[in-house]
Design an enzyme around this catalytic site. Structure first.
Site: not given
Length: 662
Positions: A401, A468
């Protein structure tokens, strides 16, 4: 005195030999002057590159003037070889307006599009990813250009180094990764930084060509980099270059060199790149003492003349309006009205449709993210995009990322737009540094836009557990320079996404996963825009103001319907930064009561700031304390009943009742 370095001139013309010598002499004489000024208190700090001039000068001289270079704070020779006027450099170091950052950043922490330089990033690693993005833009343009980026041996220990090399290798990006191995990362020797014999050995793991170069030999640097750069222009690929050199002074002047053994300093002093090249040129009859003296007189005069210009420049007078204005790049919103032709679609379809239409409209828009290509993304938002737009514009990324956020910035520097998908908003922590320290500060620091949208699938309600399910908007609403958008309805999501992509500033675009396939709406089929920074009043009344956003706005509407409560102002913020305080204040002044509802946990969340703003600006209108509804001060649990207990939704009905009856 004979040269201690073996120089091989080959076919380099006499004029070029003298040019390279003068290009090294200039930064050396500037540095010597700066060290005097530092002792006199006329500059605040100095990172010396004495002994390393051959690398910066050699690499820069080997590249074309319109090829980007990303230097470090010891690469003064990059800036001087690119012919930046010296008075502007001196103004930069003194924090004056003729510098490049309006006094907002120091030394070499600046970039300039005019000279195709992107200045250093103190966290070191992210600039390697930026080079990837610049090189990707070059490759897509097929312009045959190279990008060179510098780091030190210490920087190669950072994760961003490995991420950037991996991305460059996988994508065959035309990047020169230039590592100056000068022996010490501040006081930490290379023996405590890595185990391999050479940093160049790290290239093997990425399937990348790599070379070890004598960084004190200007001719070896110039010839080898020229050869490799020309090869890369014809066959794009990354190359790792390790330049062996030494830092003759402290990391910065205050730190000194007491930790360096004296015999090591002495041995490297004998390999001084400038003095040895001078001796070689004298031996070859290319340079004379008289000519050398004239060079030094000329350069010294140039330095003093430009110093006088910088000294005589007025000190910066703080201008509050300009400081606030420069946090974001100016942008005039262009309204595109939604069409009357509509169809009922889901939230996820609205995002996909908006993104697809933006790709059609903007040929320079690149989508990047994990599994976004053939797989269509884990939420299938980019399903079919690969076939329609091609693999150059719809790019699967490795799981890195940080490097991809940095690469998105590099794309922006080189004329592209980027949409980067965080597969889950939770994963943004792995790319947090370049978002808050690079993207957010870019325009304020050196007026460079960061034309990037980071898509953030977020939120609870889907039993996905702590890794998540976060809704982490508060990490970014407090960072000046970022725009934060958080739609709750399909129509807003499509219009706001179009506006976010058109906006040249960095946008964190939150998309609640639980809304993707549960919320439907009639949505216009054309590509239209919705203004960023404007809230929507979704219900009107004068008994109470409820302020919310994202999935929580649906909690509010469900609660009011269940309790059959009317006469309520319900505000959907839609944009969290900038915040539409005018709509909030107008409503609260009308109703006299307010509840702010957020899905995030309470402390440090957006509700706290909105509550404070209401108390500070609407106090005399309030008939009750401002209430806040939020989730528990715990991570988000997986099991359904535990998740329901965590979410503030279960406490909303009671809060509305209490405030209405207050």
């Amino acid at each position: 005195m004979a040269s201690k370095i073996k120089f091989i001139a080959n076919s380099i013309a006499k004029e070029q030999l003298l040019h390279l010598y003068k290009e090294m002499l200039l930064p050396r004489l500037i540095e010597e002057k700066m060290l005097i000024l530092l002792r006199q208190g006329k500059i605040s700090k100095w990172f010396s590159g004495i002994g390393q001039e051959a690398i910066a000068v050699g690499v820069t001289a080997a590249l074309y003037d319109d090829e980007y270079i990303l230097p470090m704070h010891r690469n003064l020779g990059v800036f001087t070889t690119r012919k930046i006027p010296l008075y502007r450099l001196f103004s930069q170091w003194q924090g004056k307006l003729n510098g490049f950052t309006k006094g907002r950043d120091r030394s070499f922490h600046f970039g300039t599009q005019e000279f195709h330089i992107v200045g250093m990033i103190s966290h070191l690693g992210p600039q390697l990813g930026v080079a990837d993005g610049i090189a990707l833009a070059n490759k897509i343009k097929q312009n045959g250009k190279v990008c060179a980026v510098f780091t030190g041996e210490g920087g190669t220990s950072e994760g961003d180094f490995h991420e950037a090399l991996n991305v460059a290798s996988v994508w065959d990006l035309p990047v020169l990764f230039c590592v100056e191995n000068n022996g010490y990362g501040l006081s930490t020797p290379t023996s405590e930084q890595f185990k391999c014999n050479h940093i160049a050995d790290k290239g093997i793991g990425y399937g990348m060509e790599s070379y070890v170069i004598d960084g004190n030999n200007i001719l070896e640097v110039y010839a080898k980099v020229s050869e490799i750069a020309e090869s890369i222009r014809k066959k794009p690929r990354p190359v790792l270059l390790e330049f062996k050199t030494f830092r003759m002074r402290g990391h910065e002047e205050a730190s000194g060199t007491k930790y360096v053994p004296q015999d090591l300093l002495d041995s490297w002093a004998d390999k001084d790149p400038l003095e040895n090249f001078k001796e070689f040129l004298l031996e070859e009859g290319v340079l004379s003492e008289t000519l050398d003296a004239s060079f030094r007189t000329e350069i010294t005069s140039e330095i003093n003349t430009n110093l006088d210009i910088a000294y005589n420049e007025e000190e910066i007078t703080p201008n509050l309006e300009e400081e606030l204005k420069d946090v974001y790049k100016d942008y005039s919103y262009k309204e595109i009205v939604p069409s009357l032709d509509k169809k009922k679609i889901r939230f996820v379809d609205a995002i996909s449709e908006g993104l697809e239409q933006a790709m059609e409209k903007n040929g320079n828009l690149i989508i990047m993210g994990q599994d976004v290509a053939a797989y269509g993304g884990v939420f299938k938002i980019t399903d079919g995009f690969l076939e329609k737009f091609g693999k150059e514009r719809v790019r699967n990324t490795p799981i890195c990322e940080s490097a991809i956020v940095s690469a998105a910035y590099g794309l922006s520097v080189n004329g592209f737009k980027a949409v980067m998908e965080m597969q889950f908003a939770d994963f943004v922590s792995s790319g947090f540094n370049p978002i808050v320290n690079l993207l957010a500060k870019s325009h304020y620091r050196w007026q460079q836009k960061a034309d990037i949208v980071v898509r953030m699938p977020c939120g609870a309600g889907v039993n996905a557990g702590p890794f998540h399910s976060q809704t982490n908007e508060a990490w970014f609403t407090k960072t000046p320079g970022l725009i934060v958008v958080y739609p709750a309805f399909p129509s807003d999501a499509k219009g706001l996404l179009a506006s976010a992509i058109e906006n040249p500033n960095p946008v964190m675009f939150f998309e609640h996963k639980a809304l993707y396939r549960s919320v439907y709406q009639e949505v216009s089929t054309n590509s239209y825009t919705t203004e960023i920074g404007k809230a929507a009043v979704v219900k009107q009344g004068d008994a109470l103001t409820i302020i919310s956003y994202g999935a929580a706005i649906h909690w509010v509407l469900e609660s009011l319907e269940k309790q059959q409560i009317e006469n309520i102002d319900v505000i959907d913020l839609r944009t969290l930064q900038p915040l539409d305080v005018a709509t909030i204040y107008s409503s609260v002044k009308k109703t006299g009561k307010a509840i702010i509802v957020q899905e995030d946990s309470m402390f440090g969340g957006l509700a706290s700031d909105i509550s404070a703003l209401i108390s500070e600006n609407c106090f005399e209108y309030l008939d009750a304390p401002v209430a806040r509804i939020a989730s528990l001060e715990t991570p988000i649990p997986f099991q359904a009943e535990l998740e329901n207990q965590y979410l503030g939704k279960s406490r909303l009905d009671k809060a509305i009742e209490v405030l209405l009856n207050y």
